[in-house]
Design a protein around this motif. Structure first.
Motif, short mmCIF file in Angstrom:
data_model
loop_
_atom_site.label_atom_id
_atom_site.label_comp_id
_atom_site.label_asym_id
_atom_site.label_seq_id
_atom_site.Cartn_x
_atom_site.Cartn_y
_atom_site.Cartn_z
N CYS A 167 0.89 -1.24 0.14
CA CYS A 167 -0.07 -0.03 0.00
C CYS A 167 0.95 1.29 0.01
O CYS A 167 0.47 2.37 -0.80
N ALA A 168 1.83 1.27 0.67
CA ALA A 168 3.01 2.42 0.93
C ALA A 168 3.70 2.68 -0.59
O ALA A 168 3.66 3.75 -0.98
N THR A 169 3.95 1.45 -1.22
CA THR A 169 4.56 1.55 -2.50
C THR A 169 3.44 2.45 -3.69
O THR A 169 3.84 3.29 -4.30
N TYR A 170 2.10 2.05 -3.43
CA TYR A 170 1.09 2.83 -4.05
C TYR A 170 1.07 4.32 -3.70
O TYR A 170 1.03 5.28 -4.72
N GLY A 171 1.15 4.56 -2.57
CA GLY A 171 1.15 6.05 -1.95
C GLY A 171 2.42 6.67 -2.55
O GLY A 171 2.25 7.71 -2.88
N ILE A 172 3.57 6.11 -2.70
CA ILE A 172 4.64 6.72 -3.24
C ILE A 172 4.53 7.27 -4.69
O ILE A 172 4.94 8.23 -5.06
N ALA A 173 4.09 6.01 -5.19
CA ALA A 173 3.74 6.51 -6.83
C ALA A 173 2.95 7.43 -6.80
O ALA A 173 3.01 8.36 -7.84
N LEU A 174 1.92 7.47 -6.18
CA LEU A 174 0.86 8.40 -6.23
C LEU A 174 1.60 9.81 -5.93
O LEU A 174 1.48 10.90 -6.82
N ALA A 175 2.27 9.93 -4.89
CA ALA A 175 3.01 11.27 -4.46
C ALA A 175 3.92 11.76 -5.70
O ALA A 175 3.85 12.78 -5.80
N GLU A 176 4.55 10.62 -6.18
CA GLU A 176 5.65 11.33 -7.34
C GLU A 176 4.82 11.59 -8.45
O GLU A 176 5.39 12.68 -9.25
N LEU A 177 3.57 10.98 -8.86
CA LEU A 177 2.79 11.70 -9.97
C LEU A 177 2.43 12.98 -9.75
O LEU A 177 2.18 13.81 -10.73
N ARG A 178 2.23 13.19 -8.46
CA ARG A 178 1.55 14.62 -8.30
C ARG A 178 2.73 15.66 -7.69
O ARG A 178 2.61 16.43 -6.83
N MET A 179 3.77 15.57 -8.44
CA MET A 179 4.94 16.36 -7.95
C MET A 179 4.57 17.91 -8.33
O MET A 179 4.17 17.89 -9.42
N ASP A 180 5.20 18.78 -7.69
CA ASP A 180 4.88 19.92 -7.89
C ASP A 180 5.90 20.65 -8.75
O ASP A 180 7.27 20.89 -8.43
N ASN A 181 5.66 20.65 -10.14
CA ASN A 181 6.89 20.87 -11.09
C ASN A 181 7.38 22.32 -11.14
O ASN A 181 8.15 22.67 -11.48
N ALA A 182 6.39 23.25 -10.52
CA ALA A 182 6.53 24.64 -10.37
C ALA A 182 7.97 25.10 -9.33
O ALA A 182 8.62 25.87 -9.60
N ALA A 183 7.88 24.08 -8.42
CA ALA A 183 8.85 24.27 -7.58
C ALA A 183 10.58 23.74 -8.04
O ALA A 183 11.50 24.24 -7.40
N ALA A 184 10.29 23.13 -9.04
CA ALA A 184 11.68 22.59 -9.53
C ALA A 184 12.44 23.60 -10.39
O ALA A 184 11.96 24.48 -10.73
#
Length: 141
Positions: free
Chosen positions: A124-141
């Motif tokens: 379940c945590a792996t799923y959460g990590i993938a979800l969080a990575e998909l929702r990266m804030d590209n403006a901060a980069a």
């Protein structure tokens, strides 16, 4: 017994026959129809690509029980594909300093718009990590 060089048994006029010619190292000719079958197959694949369908799309659609759709929108692609975890509280926003239960995993990805969440297991945590990575804030980069 090797079939190399043997023309007997080749299914002439079909794509399978063309493959048999190739494997047996027997040249395909216009008279046998195998060259035309190969050209017809290549033309059909080309037309499917130009129409926006990959040659595999029909097979994938059948394999996935009709759930595969080529060219899905970005919003459809971001929807969850797994079933919800039956464990109560799994995937909820994190509260407090530590996960609410022992052996649970807290997931927080720096730079993600997804808040920190607690998960019941590694899968379940792996799923959460993938979800969080998909929702990266590209403006901060």
């Amino acid at each position: 017994m090797s079939l190399i060089g043997q023309e007997e048994g080749i299914e002439h006029g079909t794509l399978r026959g063309h493959r048999q010619h190739t494997r047996r190292k027997v040249p395909a000719t216009e008279a046998c129809g195998c060259l035309q079958a190969k050209r017809d197959d290549e033309r059909a694949k080309s037309e499917a690509r130009q129409a926006g369908h990959s040659p595999r799309a029909a097979g994938q659609h059948k394999w996935n029980g009709g759930k595969y759709a080529a060219g899905t929108s970005r919003a459809e692609a971001n929807t969850a594909v797994r079933a919800a975890c039956p464990t109560e509280g799994c995937g909820q926003e994190a509260t407090g300093r530590f996960p609410k239960q022992r052996s649970w995993v807290r997931v927080h990805v720096a730079g993600s718009t997804e808040p920190a969440r607690d998960y019941c297991s590694g899968s379940c945590a792996t799923y959460g990590i993938a979800l969080a990575e998909l929702r990266m804030d590209n403006a901060a980069a």
